[in-house]
Design a protein around this motif. Structure first.
Motif, PDB file in Angstrom:
ATOM      1  N   SER A  39      -2.683   6.872  -1.127  1.00  0.00           N
ATOM      2  CA  SER A  39      -2.396   5.492  -0.734  1.00  0.00           C
ATOM      3  C   SER A  39      -2.555   4.494  -1.865  1.00  0.00           C
ATOM      4  N   SER A  96      -0.339   0.039  -4.957  1.00  0.00           N
ATOM      5  CA  SER A  96      -0.866   0.051  -3.598  1.00  0.00           C
ATOM      6  C   SER A  96       0.296  -0.151  -2.626  1.00  0.00           C
ATOM      7  N   PRO A  97       0.062   0.025  -1.335  1.00  0.00           N
ATOM      8  CA  PRO A  97       1.166  -0.203  -0.384  1.00  0.00           C
ATOM      9  C   PRO A  97       1.751  -1.603  -0.461  1.00  0.00           C
ATOM     10  N   THR A 110       8.230  -5.693   3.419  1.00  0.00           N
ATOM     11  CA  THR A 110       8.208  -4.864   4.629  1.00  0.00           C
ATOM     12  C   THR A 110       9.509  -4.960   5.416  1.00  0.00           C
TER      13      THR A 110
END
Length: 1560
Positions: free
Chosen positions: A544, A570-571, A609
């Motif tokens: 992750s 990171s995400p 996103t």
């Protein structure tokens, strides 16, 4: 310390740079074998019935109204399934673990490596190696060791331990080997060895070998202890050999013991033997002066053997004790030996016990000699708890307080192996502590390593730990150190610390590293230097998140540098950051204050996103697939219905359920379950404990399950085929549906297996086309024609510079600013400021936007603004794209605006441009219209100007034709500039293309300029024609007309190119330079089948000067050549300033200094007045039409003639030259003639080369040159007669006759093999020189003669060279001398003879000093198979005179003679004689002189500035007359001249009237 031969204070030098590097590495390899671990399963052994699972499965009634299908309820029997009690898990064994580290610094380098391994042969091994290297030798050492335990089934258990210590003062080696065998007989073998060597000359060696065995009838033991000691001239050795044999059931026993001590003060053997049989014992002892007590008892099945020996010799006490006890339950052995005096001691104790609890062996040995002490202890235990062995070795020097202790321990128990090694030492006041621990338990491993070194000047401490378990590895290490050093006027101190951490797991890796170094340097003058260095890094890698950070800091007093770099993912974000800071006062010119300089930057990406939909148009075609399937199903149903009615399938369908039941029974699900279980186990073993393996196991499991079900369905297919005879269906059905039937047979199987009679009755309704179309279309889902992809987020970065003088900051950003449609924005901002230099200050801003909405127009905009103290720039651009779907039209509009301002020069500029384009697609044509309008404004102080620009473009493209027109008009009233451009083009497909264009320009300097271009291409006759013309009229200081014309025509049969250029101008510059120029240059190319020609013509007039040339390259059927003609009228006054160079001889001054005997003034006229020049040249290849026919029938023309001619004519020089190559006559020629009014320029050159074939081959060449200053003649003949004998004759003569230099050279070479091979070469050179402008004058000559004769019986070579010179150079330097060299060699069947003789004399006078020489040397060499003889004679005299203050005369004479008779005699003699008037230059020393009755020694050494020599003569003989003796002579001479150096040695040995001579 002086006893050890080392310095009390080590010499340490201070390095210029300090550094410290630390490296570490860890490797782990899995073994090839696996451990099998059995894991119990929950509810293991239970079945489905035990768990109350139903035994049958009932299916409900299923009705599909849309298809008219109905399936009745059915019951299926479920087999009983058992859960396995356990599952076997395979885990890989340990293969290899390696740990290594290195510490590198100025003062110390430390390397350490530890490894442990297990090989496929079930053996365990461990190794370690530690090496310390230091400029101080006393701190350098190396310790290495290894351990091996072999547990091969069926073979003995073997153990081997070895350790080695290497140091400048002491070295030690310890080795222990053991072997244990459990078979019909218990056998134990051991061997241990200790070796110690010391720098002071002490050597100690102890070695013990033992063997112990027990079987059903005998108990036996054997031991051998050997020792060696040497300390200077004192040395000794000892050996103790003992053996025991006990037969308990036969009441017999034997024991033998032997001790031997051999040394300079003592030599004594001792042996002892005891036998016991039938209740009696017998003992034998060879003691003479020793005391020995032996006792043997046998009672209650127990045998006791005891022996005690004592002796004392020359103050040395020796004692040996042997105790043995053997019984049914245990066997015990003890052997103790000691030798000691008042201060010295050697002791050895070995004990062993074997009982029901196991085997135990102890070894203890110690030595104390001459202030040195060594102790070795070792233990081996083997019992039910496992194997354990350990040992300790210590070395100590009492005189210097040196001590070293080494211990080790190895254990093996319950599949767990441990190894420990420890070394402690104190050497020269330095403490060394090293400890290593290793543990391997199953699949896990653990290692610890610690090293500590303390001394007065240097200390360091290091620790490392590592653990390994399946899928996890941890390692950390640290090192700390410091050192102090005191030198005259200098004190230094260094501290360093380093740490390393590593953790690795399947889904995570963590690593960190830290290093700190600090130094200080203090000088007595008050200067203090302190430095510090730090380095840190951290790394984390997990699924992750991934990140790494590196920091580096460095400080020197108040100077500092810091760097940081980090990267992460990171995400939410991906980024890279970095910064750097520097603190210094090097750039501060105002004062000494320190200033900070910083640089930083980052680049980041914020992830989005949101998602965007991407259209996939090709997927729309998928919607037509269900319709095709429906049509195929209907057609198939109709055919199937007809077949059923014809073949009577209804009755067979009723029997399908019964056949299905039988088929299920035949499938044997229980057996297949067991097969599945076995497959799962196999997959588990193959892929266990591997992430990728688990995925592979799952995929393989699913594949195997699918294959299992496929087999079941195959059986069902066979049943259906039996009942319905599908093979006949395949023959009846049409080919276009046959493939589809078998592709969907899997689904049909399930339907047919459950269909009943009622379903068959409704089959007619199912396959009805109309119903099928309505019912099937309602069940097909919609197919998506788009793809979702993640949206672009935000990318941005920044770069900052901060300094006391200048600051700058730059940032950039690119992002998606809309969630509804693509809308991208980008910006760049950069600003720089400087308080002292305003010219470095600026401000830059730039933005860009791209908007692509679904319905609105596409918009692209851009702005750019730059603000500076000297410049301001503002730019804006906008593009709009819109379209109309109703009439297939696209509109594009672009606007651009630019403003520039430079206030310091009062300059301002502005440009505005608008473009509008319309593209329209009609029924059969495409039309494009583009209009551009622009304005420009320019202002510079009081001047300002405005201009306009307009242009129209029209393009129309139809199916068979296209038209293009372009008009452009640009005007500027203030600058009086006008430009008009017109372009028209017309094209018809497969017919022609025509175009024409013109450019008309007017300006203040260009009265008028017109460019016209036209062209056409016709497809019918494949012709392309292009015409272009240009005419420009200019006014002003340079006025005139420039014109150009070009015509190009090409077709399949011809290419013609014609370029014409003409320029007429009048030049009037500042009324001081007036000129009329008229230049015309034409270039034509013609290529056709008859001629290929390229021609260039140039005609130029400059005032009254003119130049013309005509160059033509032509090729026709008769010849191919290049022709050139040049005519000119110009002044050659520039030649007076030229300089010519004659290669490699002299540099001649300017032409005005040449002496050309100009008594008529013509040279002055030639260099000042206008002179006509004419040049013509040609190079022609005359083709030949004589064409021989070769074997293949090809006609190949023979080679023709190649001729060239050059003619140059001027008022003072005419040149005519020609050359030719005539292959038909095998002849080449070259000739050149110059004629001039100056005698020095008249020359004549002739050369010929010819080959004749009459009476053999004869190649003759001749070359001659005639000139007043240089001339020569060369003639050569090479004849090859019928018998292939080559005769060569070469004569060459050359001369150079200049004002101050003359050279005459002749060379003759001849070779004739008619009588026998012979050759002769003679070269003569004479020269004179006399410089009128200096004292340099002289003359000289040289001659070389070389002869070669050869027959079948001999080869003879003779060479003779003579050189003389008598010259005076500048600065009154005189050189006079002569040199003769003669050499010959004669080789025949009788042997070899060679002679080389060189003589010479002369002098060099340097005006104030004079050096003279007279040399003569001769070398004679004779030899054959029986004898080799050589003679060297050398005689030289040297004189040196300087200012009447020094007068030196040296005479050097040498005579060397060598005679060799193979296998018989070697004679060598060298005589050297050197004289010099003064003896003060030679120092003769008689270093040794001795004459005795049987011995002679004489040694002489001579030292001088010319040479140094040493001579030594010695002899040893016996008897009068001498019958045995050795004479030895050696001589060695060294000199600044390597030619005079030599070294020799002669040894003569006389033994029993035999003489041996060795010479080297």
């Amino acid at each position: 310390m002086q006893i050890l031969g080392v310095h009390t204070e080590p010499v340490i030098t201070l390095p210029e740079r300090l550094f410290l590097n630390v490296e570490a590495a860890v490797k782990h390899h899995f073994g090839q074998h696996y451990y099998t671990i059995t894991l119990p399963l929950p509810l293991g052994g239970k079945s489905t019935r035990d768990l109350n699972f139903p035994t049958t499965l009932s299916t409900p009634n299923l009705i599909v109204p849309h298809l008219g299908l109905e399936f009745e309820s059915a019951s299926i029997n479920l087999p009983e399934v058992f859960i396995p009690k356990s599952v076997s898990l395979s885990v890989p064994t340990l293969g290899l673990v390696e740990l290594s580290g290195k510490l590198n610094s100025n003062y110390y380098i430390l390397d350490a490596a530890v490894s442990a391994a297990r090989d496929p042969a079930e053996s365990y091994s461990a190794k370690f190696e530690v090496t310390g290297t230091s400029p101080v030798d006393l701190l350098s050492l190396k310790v290495e060791g290894s351990a091996l335990v072999e547990t091969t089934p069926g073979d003995p258990l073997k153990a081997n331990v070895k350790a080695v210590l290497r140091h400048k003062i002491i070295g030690a080696t310890i080795g222990v080997e053991g072997e244990l065998e459990f078979a019909e007989k218990l056998s134990v073998k051991s061997k241990s060895k200790l070796e110690v060597t010391s720098h002071v000359g002490v050597q100690i060696s102890l070695e013990h070998t033992g063997q112990f065995g027990v079987d059903a009838e005998e108990i036996s033991g054997y031991g051998n202890l050997e020792g060696f000691f040497k300390a200077g001239s004192v040395l000794g050795s000892g050996n103790l050999l003992q053996s025991v044999s006990v037969l308990p059931f036969r009441q017999e026993a034997k024991m033998n013991s032997s001790l031997k001590v051999d040394s300079k003060p003592l030599q004594a053997p001792k042996s002892f033997a005891v036998s016991f049989a039938n209740g009696h014992n017998t003992a034998y002892d060879n003691l003479v002066t020793w005391l020995n007590i032996a006792e043997i008892t046998f009672k209650e099945s127990q045998l006791d053997l005891n022996s005690h020996t004592k002796a004392q010799v020359l103050g040395l006490k020796i004692q040996n004790v042997v105790e043995t006890r053997a019984g049914v339950e245990a066997v015990i052995i003890k052997i103790e030996t000691s030798t000691y005096s008042i201060e010295e001691r050697i002791h050895s104790l070995i004990t062993g016990a074997l009982d029901i609890s196991g085997l135990a062996i102890h070894s203890d040995a110690s030595v104390k000699l001459i202030g040195h002490q060594g102790v070795h202890k070792a233990v081996l235990n083997l019992n039910k708890d496992g194997l354990r062995t350990n040992g300790t070795t210590s070395l100590k020097s009492l005189l210097s307080l040196q001590e070293l202790k080494h211990t080790f321990e190895i254990t093996y128990k319950n599949e767990t192996a441990t190894a420990q090694c420890k070394t402690i030492g104190e050497i020269m006041g330095s403490l060394i502590d090293h400890n290593t621990e290793l543990e391997i338990a199953g699949l896990s491993g653990k290692i610890k390593n610690h090293i500590r070194f303390n001394s007065r000047s240097f200390n360091f401490d290091t620790n490392s730990n590592g653990t390994s378990i399946p899928f996890s590895f941890n390692f950390d290490a640290s090192v700390n150190g410091k050192d102090k050093a005191y030198f005259p006027y200098i004190r230094t101190r260094h501290d360093f610390t380093a740490k390393v951490f590593l953790k690795a797991e399947p889904q995570s890796i963590a690593h960190s590293h830290e290093c700190k170094i600090s130094t200080s340097l203090d000088l007595d003058n008050g200067v203090n230097i302190k430095s510090q260095f730090e380095s840190m890094s951290d790394t984390l890698l997990i699924p992750s998140e991934q990140k790494i950070k590196v920091t580096i800091k460095a400080e020197v007093n108040d100077y500092a540098i810091k760097k940081e770099m980090s990267a992460y993912n990171s995400p939410a974000r991906l980024g890279l950051e970095g910064s750097g800071n520097v603190r210094t006062n090097l750039f501060n010119t105002a004062n000494s204050a320190y200033q900070d300089f910083a640089v930083s930057g980052f680049l980041k990406y914020d992830k989005s996103t949101d998602t965007q939909s991407v259209s996939l148009p090709f997927i729309e075609s998928f919607s037509r697939v269900p319709e095709n399937i429906r049509i195929t199903l209907v057609s198939m149903g109709e055919t199937l219905m007809k077949y059923i009615n014809r073949e009577g399938i209804a009755s067979k369908i009723q029997n399908i359920p019964h056949r299905v039941s039988d088929c299920v029974s035949k499938l044997n699900f229980e057996r297949r379950a067991l097969q599945l279980k076995h497959a799962l186990k196999t997959l588990y073993h193959e892929n266990a404990l591997k992430l990728t393996g688990l995925i592979g196991a799952f995929e393989k499991l699913m594949s195997d399950m699918f294959n299992g079900f496929s087999k079941a369905l195959d059986s069902l297919e066979e049943l259906i085929v039996m009942g319905m005879q599908i093979d006949k269906v395949g023959e009846i059905l049409p080919k276009h549906i046959k493939v589809l039937i078998f592709s969907i047979i899997e689904d049909e199987k399930n339907i047919l297996s459950l269909i009943n009679t009622q379903g068959y009755s409704k089959l007619n309704e199912i396959i009805h086309p109309a119903n099928a179309e309505n019912k099937l279309d309602s069940q097909i889902p919609a197919i998506s024609t788009s793809l979702l992809v993640p949206s672009f987020g935000k990318m941005y970065g920044e770069f900052i510079i901060k300094t006391p003088l200048y600051n700058a900051r730059t940032s950039a950003e690119f992002m998606n600013a809309s969630e509804r449609f693509p809308f991208f924005t980008a910006c760049i901002n950069s600003k720089g400021t400087s308080a002292n230099l305003n010219v470095l200050s600026y401000d830059l801003k730039s933005t860009a936007q791209i908007s692509i909405p679904e319905t609105s127009p596409v918009i692209v905009s851009e702005t750019f603004k730059l603000t500076h103290t000297e410049l301001t720039l503002d730019q804006q651009a906008l593009l709009t794209l819109n379209g109309s779907a109703s009439n297939n039209t696209v509109f594009l509009e672009t606007s651009y605006k630019n403003q520039v301002s430079i206030p310091s020069h009062s300059l301002f500029g502005e440009v505005t441009l608008i473009q509008k384009a319309v593209a329209c697609q009609g029924d059969a044509a495409f039309t494009l219209t583009v209009k551009n309008e622009g304005t420009g404004r320019f202002a510079l102080r009081d001047f300002s100007e405005e201009g306009t620009h307009k242009s129209d473009l029209y393009l129309n493209m139809g199916i068979g034709a296209a038209k293009l027109s372009f008009n452009c008009h640009t005007d500027s009233d203030a600058l009086q500039i006008k430009m008009k451009i017109k372009v028209n083009a017309d094209a018809v497909a497969l017919s022609h293309l025509e175009f024409n264009a013109s450019v008309d320009t007017e300006s203040p300097l260009i009265k008028n300029s017109l460019v016209v271009v036209s062209g056409k291409a016709r497809l019918g006759d494949m012709m392309v024609e292009i015409k272009a013309s240009h005419v420009t009229s200019v006014v002003g200081a340079v006025s005139g007309v420039l014109s150009n014309a070009a015509n190009i025509m090409t077709c399949p049969s011809e290419v013609a190119i014609d370029f014409q250029n003409r320029g007429i101008a009048k030049i009037n510059l500042f009324k001081s330079f007036l000129a009329n120029v008229d230049v015309q240059k034409d270039f034509t190319v013609t290529f056709n089948s008859d001629i290929q020609e390229i021609r260039s013509v140039l005609v130029a007039f400059f005032n009254n000067y003119n130049y013309r040339h005509n160059v033509t390259a032509s090729n026709n059927k008769a010849e191919m050549g290049i022709y050139a003609v040049v005519d000119s009228l110009a002044s050659f006054g520039y030649l007076n300033a030229a300089e010519m160079f004659v290669p490699a001889i002299f540099k001649i001054p300017a032409t005005r200094e040449l002496n050309l005997n100009d008594n008529t003034g013509r040279w002055y006229d030639f260099t000042t007045n206008d002179q006509p020049v004419n040049l013509s040249a040609k190079l022609v290849y005359q083709k030949s039409w004589f064409a021989p026919v070769v074997d293949l029938g090809l006609i190949v023309p023979s080679l023709g003639n190649l001729v060239s001619e050059v003619s140059f004519k001027s008022s003072i020089l005419n040149l005519n030259a020609n050359a030719g190559i005539y292959p038909k006559d095998y002849w080449m020629r070259v000739s050149a003639t110059t004629a001039s009014v100056f005698q020095g320029l008249n020359a004549k050159l002739n050369g010929t080369t010819g080959l004749s074939t009459e009476s053999g081959l004869r190649l003759a060449s001749c070359l001659s040159l005639e000139n007043a200053h240089i001339g020569g003649y060369h003639e050569s003949t090479l004849t090859l007669e019928d018998i292939y004998e080559a005769v060569l004759s070469v004569d060459t003569f050359a001369k150079i006759n200049l004002t101050s230099f003359t050279i005459d050279a002749t060379h003759h070479l001849s070779a004739d093999p008619k009588v026998h091979p012979k050759a002769k070469s003679n070269l003569k050179i004479k020269y004179t020189f006399d410089r009128p402008d200096s004292e340099a004058a002289g003359h000289g000559d040289a001659e070389n003669t070389l002869k070669l004769d050869a027959t079948l019986s001999f080869i003879s070579i003779e060479s003779e060279t003579q050189v003389t010179t008598n010259s005076t150079f500048t600065d009154s330097i005189e050189l006079k001398g002569e040199m003769d060299n003669k050499a010959n060699i004669y080789v025949s069947g009788d042997g070899l003879k060679s002679n080389l003789k060189t003589t010479g004399n002369g002098y060099i006078d340097f005006k104030y000093s004079k050096f003279g020489f007279d040399i003569s040397d001769q070398l004679t060499l004779e030899g054959d198979l029986d004898r080799m003889y050589s003679l060297l004679e050398f005689d030289s005299n040297y004189t040196y005179f300087h200012h009447n203050s020094m007068d030196i005369a040296i005479n050097h004479t040498a005579l060397g003679k060598v005679e060799l008779v193979p296998l018989s005699t070697l004679l060598a003699a060298v005589d050297i004689f050197l004289t010099q008037p003064s003896d003060s230059d030679f120092d003769v020393r008689h270093t040794e002189r001795s004459i005795r009755f049987s011995e002679l020694i004489r040694k002489i050494e001579i030292f001088s500035r010319w040479f140094n020599s040493s001579t030594e003569i010695s002899a040893e003989y016996r008897g009068v007359p001498v019958s045995k003796g050795v004479w030895w002579f050696s001589s060695n001479l060294t000199s600044p001249s390597t030619l005079l150096e030599y070294q020799g040695e002669i040894i003569l040995t006389l033994t029993d009237c035999t003489v041996n001579i060795n010479f080297c």
